[in-house]
Design a protein around this motif. Structure first.
Motif, PDB file in Angstrom:
ATOM      1  N   GLY A  48      -4.217   6.297  -2.070  1.00  0.00           N
ATOM      2  CA  GLY A  48      -4.287   7.245  -0.969  1.00  0.00           C
ATOM      3  C   GLY A  48      -5.002   6.744   0.262  1.00  0.00           C
ATOM      4  N   GLU A  49      -5.286   5.421   0.319  1.00  0.00           N
ATOM      5  CA  GLU A  49      -6.082   4.880   1.437  1.00  0.00           C
ATOM      6  C   GLU A  49      -5.462   3.655   2.105  1.00  0.00           C
ATOM      7  N   VAL A  50      -5.039   2.667   1.304  1.00  0.00           N
ATOM      8  CA  VAL A  50      -4.614   1.383   1.853  1.00  0.00           C
ATOM      9  C   VAL A  50      -3.329   0.934   1.160  1.00  0.00           C
ATOM     10  N   TRP A  51      -2.361   0.472   1.980  1.00  0.00           N
ATOM     11  CA  TRP A  51      -1.084  -0.022   1.472  1.00  0.00           C
ATOM     12  C   TRP A  51      -0.751  -1.351   2.146  1.00  0.00           C
ATOM     13  N   ILE A  52      -0.024  -2.208   1.426  1.00  0.00           N
ATOM     14  CA  ILE A  52       0.441  -3.451   2.025  1.00  0.00           C
ATOM     15  C   ILE A  52       1.957  -3.534   1.931  1.00  0.00           C
ATOM     16  N   PHE A  53       2.570  -4.111   2.966  1.00  0.00           N
ATOM     17  CA  PHE A  53       4.004  -4.332   3.053  1.00  0.00           C
ATOM     18  C   PHE A  53       4.214  -5.839   3.140  1.00  0.00           C
ATOM     19  N   GLU A  54       4.985  -6.389   2.216  1.00  0.00           N
ATOM     20  CA  GLU A  54       5.153  -7.841   2.152  1.00  0.00           C
ATOM     21  C   GLU A  54       6.598  -8.244   2.384  1.00  0.00           C
ATOM     22  N   ARG A  67       2.276 -10.467   5.443  1.00  0.00           N
ATOM     23  CA  ARG A  67       1.834  -9.141   5.009  1.00  0.00           C
ATOM     24  C   ARG A  67       1.339  -8.285   6.166  1.00  0.00           C
ATOM     25  N   MET A  68       1.699  -7.015   6.112  1.00  0.00           N
ATOM     26  CA  MET A  68       1.192  -5.968   7.001  1.00  0.00           C
ATOM     27  C   MET A  68       0.356  -5.008   6.165  1.00  0.00           C
ATOM     28  N   THR A  69      -0.747  -4.525   6.725  1.00  0.00           N
ATOM     29  CA  THR A  69      -1.594  -3.571   6.025  1.00  0.00           C
ATOM     30  C   THR A  69      -1.618  -2.250   6.785  1.00  0.00           C
ATOM     31  N   VAL A  70      -1.501  -1.164   6.048  1.00  0.00           N
ATOM     32  CA  VAL A  70      -1.553   0.192   6.616  1.00  0.00           C
ATOM     33  C   VAL A  70      -2.743   0.922   5.997  1.00  0.00           C
TER      34      VAL A  70
END
Length: 401
Positions: A48-54, A67-70
């Motif tokens: 519920g806090e941090v996600w990564i898109f690879e 990688r992108m971090t949201v």
């Protein structure tokens, strides 16, 4: 530092995807593998806090994750650090997060030199018309230094990060530290690291990595690059086994970090061409049978030293060509970051998240104080020769360490 667990990927609705979902039509801006087809994997690293898109990027099948971090904002909404290609699949994942946590409010471009990071920011921002874009100071472009609007960034929504992070609109949740711009002759280098105090997570771009023993998950989806580099000659078949996937990955990392590791020999092109004619696989995908690589028997030892148990590393190209041009500025920056409190690091490449302490972050830069980097001199030799050649020709300033 210890190896971090690898949480399950949660890529949205993979059964509904079609080739258009992973298409990146502007691949010619950075014409490297996988060109116009970029699969995205989404992973939740702090619930519920941090996600990564690879996604993937590479040359001659020397491929690594990008990688992108949201991060979820306490005030509602999302902050995006270092966008990747905004394919339909990627955007679908972001939209799912927006539906739960609010719209993308801030987009961060944390580098001034990494074209593989900068090229996606403008196209990504256009899909989020209310988001404000914040970029590292002293941006530049080559061969002509163009204004940011000419590089696709919306002028009315694009801002330079203030030198003091307390002046940023997201200061209630984030600290950031800007590495002073390093002049490199034909270019510049800088990086902005972000600390999400809420999740105790440090976001970095290129300054640090941790190298895994096994190929990252996103490379496993299409293992062809791994199997290509697992071979010892053009005559070897591409056999998909766990051992070959691991062997291919470990050789890829030696290429990526050293360019010309000591355990690699490049065969004469006359021999390479003769073998290509007789190779069992001569398709365009297999580079028409061309395979110039010859690995020495001790290549595995070279990888093991590079892996170093997964410890934090500064890449050899940064050690020998960039950070050593301004060692004191880099150490001051590292000291600032090491005063923060964090439990994990998410870089834009290779392993993430990395369980690490501020002390371990700082230790990675000790080579700037004359300490050993832990990397073999034989493997670093090519990078050091390149460094000397560039300095002698006046292309780059000489190193200061």
């Amino acid at each position: 530092m210890q190896d971090s667990p690898n949480p399950s990927y949660t890529s949205p609705h993979p059964q509904e995807l079609n080739p258009q979902d992973i298409t990146w039509p502007f691949w010619f801006l950075v014409p490297i593998y996988p060109y116009g087809q970029r699969k995205t994997l989404l992973r939740e690293v702090v619930k519920g806090e941090v996600w990564i898109f690879e996604q993937l990027q590479g040359i001659f099948y020397v491929v690594v994750p990008i990688r992108m971090t949201v991060v979820r904002l306490e005030e509602g909404g999302l902050l995006v650090y270092a966008p990747v290609a905004p394919t339909r699949e990627c955007l679908q994942g972001v939209r799912q997060l927006e539906a739960q946590y609010g719209s993308v409010k801030y987009i961060i471009m944390p580098t001034i030199s990494g074209i593989e990071h900068k090229v996606f920011v403008g196209p990504f921002a256009r899909h989020f018309p209310t988001a404000q874009i914040y970029v590292a100071p002293n941006q530049w472009s080559f061969p002509v230094n163009l204004p940011l609007s000419w590089l696709g960034l919306p002028p009315r929504r694009t801002h330079i990060l203030p030198p003091d992070s307390r002046e940023a609109p997201f200061a209630g949740q984030f600290d950031y530290a800007i590495l002073d711009t390093i002049e490199l002759g034909p270019g510049r280098f800088s990086e902005v690291v972000f600390l999400d105090r809420r999740s105790r997570t440090l976001l970095v771009t290129d300054s640090l990595v941790s190298i895994p023993q096994d190929p990252p998950e996103i490379l496993q989806l299409n293992p062809y690059p791994l199997l290509f580099h697992a071979r010892d000659s053009a005559f070897d078949p591409l056999q998909d086994t766990p051992q070959n996937r691991r062997q291919g990955w470990q050789r890829i990392t030696l290429f990526a970090f050293y360019f010309q590791p000591s355990t690699l020999e490049v065969a004469p092109w006359s021999s390479v061409l003769r073998e290509a004619v007789k190779a069992p696989e001569r398709s365009k995908k297999a580079y028409f049978g061309l395979f110039p690589f010859r690995w020495k028997p001790n290549w595995q030892e070279s990888f093991n030293q590079l892996h170093g148990g997964g410890q934090l590393r500064v890449a050899p190209i940064l050690q020998t060509l960039i950070l050593n041009r301004a060692p004191q500025a880099v150490l001051n920056w590292a000291d600032q970051v090491a005063r923060w409190s964090f439990d994990q690091i998410i870089p834009c490449h290779l392993t993430a998240p990395i369980a690490a302490t501020p002390w371990e972050f700082r230790q990675a830069f000790n080579f700037l104080q004359g300490h050993s980097s832990g990397l073999p001199d034989a493997d670093m030799a090519f990078m050091r020769r390149l460094d000397q050649g560039l300095a002698q020709r006046g292309i780059t300033p000489p190193p200061k360490v």
